[in-house]
Enzyme design. Structure first.
Site, mmCIF file in Angstrom:
data_model
loop_
_atom_site.group_PDB
_atom_site.id
_atom_site.type_symbol
_atom_site.label_atom_id
_atom_site.label_comp_id
_atom_site.label_asym_id
_atom_site.label_seq_id
_atom_site.Cartn_x
_atom_site.Cartn_y
_atom_site.Cartn_z
ATOM 1 N N ASP B 167 -6.839 0.721 8.236
ATOM 2 C CA ASP B 167 -7.428 1.506 9.325
ATOM 3 C C ASP B 167 -6.482 1.551 10.527
ATOM 4 O OD1 ASP B 167 -9.882 2.358 8.306
ATOM 5 O OD2 ASP B 167 -10.884 0.483 8.812
ATOM 6 N N PHE B 168 -5.989 0.392 10.925
ATOM 7 C CA PHE B 168 -5.117 0.364 12.106
ATOM 8 C C PHE B 168 -3.818 1.127 11.863
ATOM 9 C CE2 PHE B 168 -7.505 -3.454 13.669
ATOM 10 C CZ PHE B 168 -7.864 -2.919 14.891
#
Lengths: 409, 409
Positions: B167-168
């Site tokens: 996600d990051f």
């Protein structure tokens, strides 16, 4: 030419970095069309032979982290080599004057030195800690508390991640920094000296998840919770044929779908009053995660992966199969829409390689091979610094620069 | 004003995204000085209450992933709300026309629609898979083979990571995409429609490490190797006072330092001929990792963390202590140079929060609070779309937009 999938065409970036963080950031810019010139010591950097390696002995790590770059090999630890690197990093023209490095120690080029040569230079310096002390992904990860929360619930020791997540995130953060600084240079004429530390990237991310605030309110770190997804329902299940699947229900719709697919809608409806729970909420699904897991497990244990996949897809359940990297690579290579293809990598041969993940108007630049060490030394030093053949010959003879052996040309 | 640490000042980005990937990408741009307008449904997105939560019940996750943004709440699932979102995303002016979203389904704004309203619009669409099928961090991770390689060597099942690394990395990749597209728009006048999928980001990264190529050459995935660092020497050791440290020797210098600090130089010199090994090479240190670990362990088990730290630092060994998030947060808050500070977050109170990790000329913008849901609805719709007070009143009455209750103002 600047085409939709080469938005950075025309930019030239000098990269003097090793291992994952800096080089992955430079490669992201190369995959967007920039010319990225990686500068190494004549014998290669500390990462040049890093594992995994190909049957030929060449590093699959290095060759995959430096795809589509150019390679200049020069001894920047000597005064003359350092001067060549400085000149490359501060070359004239709007396309130039962008320098990305992770060099530590006294010989590294400092922003204030670079600005003396080019006022609007952009320098992004990747480092371990913000005070310049060393750190790598594995120490930054330990210090920020992630291994302490990772792994089987009954495991007493912290569990390291295998993926160098902080390295990659630092690299992409550095790429963002380069482009933000370019935006600023275009808008104001000003250069930028930017530092990004692995330990800061890690602190920022766990802070962004609310984990630091959570720990301060709780007065302690969060206990390990195995493969369960925190704060919601998500866990792995074994299948009848020895596979394993990750299944999640993050939204009420996904929860309803999971119950419907597994025929457990009435079971959980009956359980809600027993537990005083509303399983349409993430918090109650998390609270009752062990119970939910125990009720669902036999459904998965009684079926093979193919049947499970069909039924879950049909009901629109959020799930995915666990694979090993061999299956992942083989499936990706067989998929014509995948960003993974086999390329002819000098020194390796046919090599599975990935393109960048940004798809511009649906397409992405196919992966390009990494250069052989020093493949572009002569051409770049001649083109960008105006060195003559005689000067290049002297540098080669003095061992200050290197290029591929003639047979590799 | 465009200052050295707000290089994107003057840019305006409309973000319609939930959970981690999209919002963390938007926040990275906000932390560089852009005005980022997060658009939510009037009742908030699916992530608005996500764990961890504060004693007040407010989400520490949401409030940390949306720091420094503005908030507009409107029902973009209705035709009229969708038209308002389209108008915001395609507003005139060089600062505007940048749209970042992760909306799935029929109501989402498509690039071709947006270009009809503004030819040079930039649209970065975050999705699960490149064909639009759903995936989240935990399924993308399973499918790409990382959990299969993670965890204790004797553990039979895959181990999920707790950190949503994909996600990051997807969020920062999206931020890079926005800035690359801006560069292209400035250079050519052209807009860009870009998609970035979690599953592509994961495939790209494991490909970049050489893991896909490695698996293809080996004909199988890499076996789990516990907390050992692959291809070199790095592992954790317990200390006499119940702590644990991560210790690495990636370079010959770090290996010499580790031997010197632990008084084992002669031991390993004597062992080399026995094992036909050259421990100055990473590959031999990796091959003999269990032996090295066993020889070094008593040194660590016999000392407390403070003494170990002093001795290792003195010898310049690469190491770090394991911490939990509480210790990490507490140390960071006590460090005046840290990017973590306590801010006054509306709805939460005093909250530990992190700034962005890019330090411009040594400084970084301190973290700013997240907005209350809909805090900027009226101001943004009036400023950017010219809506009158009467029109805003009608939208509120119809439930198409929302703002904070008057007491929250």
């Amino acid at each position: 030419m600047n085409t939709p999938d080469t938005p950075l065409a025309g930019l030239r970036i000098v990269e003097c970095a090793t291992f994952v963080a800096g080089p992955s950031g430079g490669m992201a810019l190369a995959q967007l069309g920039a010319e990225v010139i990686r500068v190494d010591l004549p014998q290669g950097g500390g990462d040049h032979g890093r594992w995994p390696v190909a049957p030929s002995g060449a590093s699959l790590y290095w060759n995959n982290l430096n795809k589509g770059k150019r390679s200049v090999a020069l001894d920047f630890r000597t005064p003359e080599g350092r001067e060549l690197l400085t000149a490359l990093a501060t070359a004239e023209g709007p396309a130039n004057g962008i320098y990305l490095d992770n060099v530590a120690g006294r010989t590294r080029l400092r922003y204030d030195e670079l600005t003396e040569r080019r006022r609007d230079v952009i320098h992004v310096h990747v480092q371990g800690k913000p005070d310049g002390k060393p750190a790598v992904d594995y120490t930054a990860n330990a210090e920020v508390g992630v291994p302490d929360m990772t792994g089987p619930q009954d495991h007493a020791a912290p569990v390291n991640h295998v993926l160098p997540a902080w390295d990659f995130l630092t690299g992409m953060t550095a790429a963002t920094g380069v482009l933000a600084a370019l935006h600023r240079r275009a808008a104001t004429g000003e250069g930028s000296g930017i530092a990004v530390a692995l330990s800061d990237v890690a602190l920022a991310a766990v802070g962004n998840l609310g984990w630091l605030a959570e720990a301060r309110f709780a007065g302690r770190g969060r206990p390990r919770h195995g493969n369960h997804t925190f704060g919601s329902f998500g866990v792995d299940f074994p299948t009848a044929d020895g596979r394993r699947v990750m299944v999640l229900a993050l939204t009420p719709g996904q929860w309803d779908a999971l119950c419907a697919a597994t025929g457990t809608t009435e079971v959980f409806k009956a359980l809600e009053p027993v537990f005083d729970a509303d399983l349409s909420t993430e918090s109650d699904r998390y609270r009752l995660r062990d119970t939910i897991e125990a009720i669902l497990r036999p459904w998965f244990e009684g079926r093979g992966l193919a049947e499970i996949g069909e039924r879950l897809d049909h009901a629109r359940v959020l799930w995915g199969p666990y694979r090993d990297t061999h299956e992942a690579a083989t499936l990706a290579l067989a998929d014509p829409g995948s960003i993974v293809t086999e390329i002819d990598q000098p020194g390796v041969g046919a090599m599975a390689a990935s393109a960048g993940p940004l798809r511009w108007s649906g397409s992405t630049q196919p992966p390009r091979p990494a250069p052989l060490l020093g493949a572009d030394t002569d051409e770049v030093l001649s083109r960008d610094l105006g060195l003559s053949a005689a000067e290049l010959g002297r540098l080669h003879d003095a061992g200050l620069v290197s290029g591929p052996a003639p047979s590799e040309h």
